[in-house]
Design a protein around this motif. Structure first.
Motif, PDB file in Angstrom:
ATOM      1  N   GLU A  25      11.733  -6.213   6.049  1.00  0.00           N
ATOM      2  CA  GLU A  25      11.671  -6.806   4.772  1.00  0.00           C
ATOM      3  C   GLU A  25      10.443  -6.024   3.876  1.00  0.00           C
ATOM      4  OE1 GLU A  25      11.645 -11.463   5.232  1.00  0.00           O
ATOM      5  OE2 GLU A  25      10.530 -10.587   6.776  1.00  0.00           O
ATOM      6  N   LEU A  26       9.345  -5.517   4.585  1.00  0.00           N
ATOM      7  CA  LEU A  26       8.425  -4.826   3.726  1.00  0.00           C
ATOM      8  C   LEU A  26       9.071  -3.405   3.339  1.00  0.00           C
ATOM      9  CD1 LEU A  26       5.553  -6.033   5.695  1.00  0.00           C
ATOM     10  CD2 LEU A  26       5.790  -6.289   3.221  1.00  0.00           C
ATOM     11  N   THR A  27       9.738  -2.933   4.236  1.00  0.00           N
ATOM     12  CA  THR A  27      10.315  -1.564   3.840  1.00  0.00           C
ATOM     13  C   THR A  27      11.144  -1.745   2.380  1.00  0.00           C
ATOM     14  OG1 THR A  27      10.378  -0.657   6.158  1.00  0.00           O
ATOM     15  CG2 THR A  27      11.833   0.115   4.554  1.00  0.00           C
ATOM     16  N   ALA A  28      11.951  -2.753   2.430  1.00  0.00           N
ATOM     17  CA  ALA A  28      12.799  -3.065   1.313  1.00  0.00           C
ATOM     18  C   ALA A  28      12.018  -3.266   0.257  1.00  0.00           C
ATOM     19  CB  ALA A  28      13.838  -4.012   1.582  1.00  0.00           C
ATOM     20  N   ILE A  29      10.820  -3.885   0.137  1.00  0.00           N
ATOM     21  CA  ILE A  29      10.172  -4.308  -0.827  1.00  0.00           C
ATOM     22  C   ILE A  29       9.254  -2.913  -1.433  1.00  0.00           C
ATOM     23  CG2 ILE A  29       8.078  -5.257  -1.580  1.00  0.00           C
ATOM     24  CD1 ILE A  29       8.924  -7.868   0.191  1.00  0.00           C
ATOM     25  N   TYR A  30       8.774  -2.015  -0.206  1.00  0.00           N
ATOM     26  CA  TYR A  30       8.188  -0.999  -1.042  1.00  0.00           C
ATOM     27  C   TYR A  30       9.058  -0.042  -1.630  1.00  0.00           C
ATOM     28  CZ  TYR A  30       4.385  -2.464   2.230  1.00  0.00           C
ATOM     29  OH  TYR A  30       3.402  -3.189   3.204  1.00  0.00           O
ATOM     30  N   GLN A  31      10.295   0.225  -0.984  1.00  0.00           N
ATOM     31  CA  GLN A  31      11.198   1.017  -1.718  1.00  0.00           C
ATOM     32  C   GLN A  31      11.707   0.632  -3.013  1.00  0.00           C
ATOM     33  OE1 GLN A  31      12.613   4.009  -0.037  1.00  0.00           O
ATOM     34  NE2 GLN A  31      12.752   4.244  -2.228  1.00  0.00           N
TER      35      GLN A  31
ATOM     36  N   PHE B 130       6.872   6.071   4.200  1.00  0.00           N
ATOM     37  CA  PHE B 130       6.840   6.458   2.603  1.00  0.00           C
ATOM     38  C   PHE B 130       5.617   7.340   2.628  1.00  0.00           C
ATOM     39  CE2 PHE B 130       8.415   2.505   2.879  1.00  0.00           C
ATOM     40  CZ  PHE B 130       9.604   2.418   2.032  1.00  0.00           C
ATOM     41  N   GLY B 131       5.303   8.229   3.731  1.00  0.00           N
ATOM     42  CA  GLY B 131       4.791   9.478   3.245  1.00  0.00           C
ATOM     43  C   GLY B 131       3.335   9.327   2.672  1.00  0.00           C
ATOM     44  N   GLY B 132       2.410   8.359   3.005  1.00  0.00           N
ATOM     45  CA  GLY B 132       1.042   8.338   2.487  1.00  0.00           C
ATOM     46  C   GLY B 132       1.264   7.707   0.973  1.00  0.00           C
ATOM     47  N   ARG B 133       2.301   7.174   0.819  1.00  0.00           N
ATOM     48  CA  ARG B 133       2.208   6.406  -0.744  1.00  0.00           C
ATOM     49  C   ARG B 133       1.996   5.025  -0.587  1.00  0.00           C
ATOM     50  NH1 ARG B 133       7.406   7.679  -3.658  1.00  0.00           N
ATOM     51  NH2 ARG B 133       6.322   7.149  -5.644  1.00  0.00           N
ATOM     52  N   VAL B 134       2.033   4.519   0.695  1.00  0.00           N
ATOM     53  CA  VAL B 134       1.653   2.988   0.945  1.00  0.00           C
ATOM     54  C   VAL B 134       0.358   2.874   1.883  1.00  0.00           C
ATOM     55  CG1 VAL B 134       2.293   0.993   1.680  1.00  0.00           C
ATOM     56  CG2 VAL B 134       4.204   2.369   0.622  1.00  0.00           C
ATOM     57  N   LEU B 135      -0.676   2.327   1.401  1.00  0.00           N
ATOM     58  CA  LEU B 135      -1.736   1.986   2.184  1.00  0.00           C
ATOM     59  C   LEU B 135      -1.791   0.612   2.513  1.00  0.00           C
ATOM     60  CD1 LEU B 135      -4.351   4.521   0.569  1.00  0.00           C
ATOM     61  CD2 LEU B 135      -2.933   4.893   2.242  1.00  0.00           C
ATOM     62  N   VAL B 136      -2.203   0.349   3.847  1.00  0.00           N
ATOM     63  CA  VAL B 136      -2.126  -1.017   4.152  1.00  0.00           C
ATOM     64  C   VAL B 136      -3.563  -1.512   4.389  1.00  0.00           C
ATOM     65  CG1 VAL B 136      -1.292  -2.804   5.882  1.00  0.00           C
ATOM     66  CG2 VAL B 136       0.251  -0.862   4.987  1.00  0.00           C
ATOM     67  N   SER B 137      -3.787  -2.533   4.203  1.00  0.00           N
ATOM     68  CA  SER B 137      -5.376  -3.315   4.273  1.00  0.00           C
ATOM     69  C   SER B 137      -5.246  -4.576   5.212  1.00  0.00           C
ATOM     70  CB  SER B 137      -6.003  -3.428   3.162  1.00  0.00           C
ATOM     71  OG  SER B 137      -7.391  -4.090   3.380  1.00  0.00           O
ATOM     72  N   ASP B 138      -6.012  -4.403   6.229  1.00  0.00           N
ATOM     73  CA  ASP B 138      -6.075  -5.884   7.047  1.00  0.00           C
ATOM     74  C   ASP B 138      -7.148  -6.593   6.497  1.00  0.00           C
ATOM     75  OD1 ASP B 138      -6.643  -8.064   8.871  1.00  0.00           O
ATOM     76  OD2 ASP B 138      -7.348  -6.723  10.303  1.00  0.00           O
ATOM     77  N   SER B 139      -6.957  -7.723   5.667  1.00  0.00           N
ATOM     78  CA  SER B 139      -8.057  -8.376   5.042  1.00  0.00           C
ATOM     79  C   SER B 139      -8.959  -9.094   6.081  1.00  0.00           C
ATOM     80  CB  SER B 139      -7.437  -9.574   4.211  1.00  0.00           C
ATOM     81  OG  SER B 139      -6.834 -10.715   4.874  1.00  0.00           O
ATOM     82  N   ARG B 140      -8.599  -9.210   7.174  1.00  0.00           N
ATOM     83  CA  ARG B 140      -9.309  -9.928   8.072  1.00  0.00           C
ATOM     84  C   ARG B 140      -9.803 -11.482   7.726  1.00  0.00           C
ATOM     85  NH1 ARG B 140     -10.324  -7.176  12.413  1.00  0.00           N
ATOM     86  NH2 ARG B 140     -12.243  -8.542  13.141  1.00  0.00           N
ATOM     87  N   CYS B 141      -8.988 -12.274   6.893  1.00  0.00           N
ATOM     88  CA  CYS B 141      -9.218 -13.147   6.200  1.00  0.00           C
ATOM     89  C   CYS B 141      -8.014 -14.105   5.939  1.00  0.00           C
ATOM     90  CB  CYS B 141     -10.361 -13.384   5.338  1.00  0.00           C
ATOM     91  SG  CYS B 141      -9.988 -12.202   3.907  1.00  0.00           S
ATOM     92  N   ALA B 142      -7.980 -15.160   5.420  1.00  0.00           N
ATOM     93  CA  ALA B 142      -6.941 -15.902   4.827  1.00  0.00           C
ATOM     94  C   ALA B 142      -7.085 -16.585   3.551  1.00  0.00           C
ATOM     95  CB  ALA B 142      -6.720 -16.842   5.919  1.00  0.00           C
ATOM     96  N   GLY B 143      -6.006 -17.163   2.978  1.00  0.00           N
ATOM     97  CA  GLY B 143      -6.238 -17.923   1.737  1.00  0.00           C
ATOM     98  C   GLY B 143      -6.638 -16.857   0.666  1.00  0.00           C
ATOM     99  N   MET B 144      -7.377 -17.688  -0.440  1.00  0.00           N
ATOM    100  CA  MET B 144      -7.661 -16.828  -1.674  1.00  0.00           C
ATOM    101  C   MET B 144      -8.866 -16.392  -1.354  1.00  0.00           C
ATOM    102  SD  MET B 144      -6.206 -16.826  -4.580  1.00  0.00           S
ATOM    103  CE  MET B 144      -7.607 -17.235  -5.921  1.00  0.00           C
ATOM    104  N   ALA B 145      -9.661 -16.074   0.084  1.00  0.00           N
ATOM    105  CA  ALA B 145     -10.533 -15.482   0.460  1.00  0.00           C
ATOM    106  C   ALA B 145     -10.041 -13.685   0.048  1.00  0.00           C
ATOM    107  CB  ALA B 145     -10.791 -15.637   1.881  1.00  0.00           C
ATOM    108  N   PHE B 146      -8.690 -13.673   0.503  1.00  0.00           N
ATOM    109  CA  PHE B 146      -8.310 -12.341   0.256  1.00  0.00           C
ATOM    110  C   PHE B 146      -7.449 -12.185  -1.114  1.00  0.00           C
ATOM    111  CE2 PHE B 146      -4.670 -13.511   2.913  1.00  0.00           C
ATOM    112  CZ  PHE B 146      -3.661 -12.751   2.373  1.00  0.00           C
TER     113      PHE B 146
END
Length: 276
Positions: free
Chosen positions: A47-53, A87-103
């Motif tokens: 699902e995420l691959t399709a969105i990134y592409q 995607f060869g470094g064009r997508v960076l993924v962050s773990d928010s370590r939280c939930a809701g509008m905190a992130f």
């Protein structure tokens, strides 16, 4: 040329912000049997691959920062990290370590900064920095929903219910902890506001009151918090998304606190208008 922000529905972003800042939100899944929700499921790598592409196919998009619900609570971050490897470094993924509008508030600020020229690495670092200081407190009617979803130990759930307590939990830096407890809902909300005073008093912050099937309680909480902050216009009310709601249970009122950093984020975008 623009960096795009992707997040998941647990960020609880208001639709107005999604449109205004050009954020892509992918929905987490509620698994149903008949007419009853029985579990939840993360977003898949495909699902995420399709969105990134799709985003990267736009010649104006030079990269993506994808910020998601804490990996301690969902496999969505793992799915995003898996998809990003394609995607060869064009997508960076962050773990928010939280939930809701905190992130969610971090995502909005990063999207605004990216729309105004912030680059890929700097946008990712900004997301990491804001999320490190964010937290969500929630006053629950019981711990049963968290126990059912495997998000807190059965022993803690038994302890809370046996004493007919209203637990107050805090999600910060990826872990869910029992912050306090009270014998009634009203006392729990008093304790929640007391716990929030230091959080709200630490500087420029956005405060979001969340709820699941408790709009009047959320409005009351927001009204009281607005009395205690010099920035009442920065206190919003936003309903929990269906996945967080399933895990927290009906009657829950939560409060997310996120730093507003000096990126030029328009304070006029932060409105006291309540979410639906």
């Amino acid at each position: 040329m623009t960096i795009r922000l992707v997040t998941d529905s647990s960020a609880d972003l208001p639709e107005e912000w999604v449109r205004e800042f050009g954020i892509t939100v992918v929905g987490l899944h509620v698994v149903e049997e008949g007419d009853r929700a029985v579990s939840t499921a993360a977003v898949t790598p495909d699902e995420l691959t399709a969105i990134y592409q799709e985003l990267l196919d736009d010649p104006d998009c030079t990269g993506i920062v994808s910020v998601h619900l804490s990996r301690e609570l969902s496999r969505t971050w793992e799915s995003a990290a898996d998809a990003a490897t394609r995607f060869g470094g064009r997508v960076l993924v962050s773990d928010s370590r939280c939930a809701g509008m905190a992130f969610g508030a971090a995502v909005a600020q990063c999207a605004w900064a990216a729309n105004n020229g912030l680059g890929l690495s700097a946008t990712y670092e900004l997301a990491e920095r804001i999320c490190r200081g964010a937290s969500t407190f929630a006053a629950l009617e019981s711990l049963e929903s968290l126990r059912r979803g495997g998000r807190i130990s059965a022993v803690a759930a038994i302890f809370g219910s046996a004493l007919a307590m209203r637990p107050i939990i805090v999600l910060r830096n990826g872990s869910v902890d029992l912050a306090a407890k009270a014998r009634t809902t009203s006392k729990a909300h008093e304790r929640l506001r007391a716990l929030l005073r230091d959080e709200i008093g630490r500087g420029d912050v956005l405060v979001v009151v969340h709820h699941h099937e408790a709009p009047e309680r959320a409005q009351e909480m927001a009204t009281e918090i607005r009395k205690e902050t010099p920035f009442p216009e920065r206190v919003l009310v936003v309903e929990f998304d269906e996945v967080l709601a399933w895990h927290l249970g009906p009657g829950t009122v939560g409060v997310s606190v996120t730093d507003l950093v000096d990126t030029g984020f328009p304070i006029s975008a932060v409105s006291p208008q309540d979410g639906d």
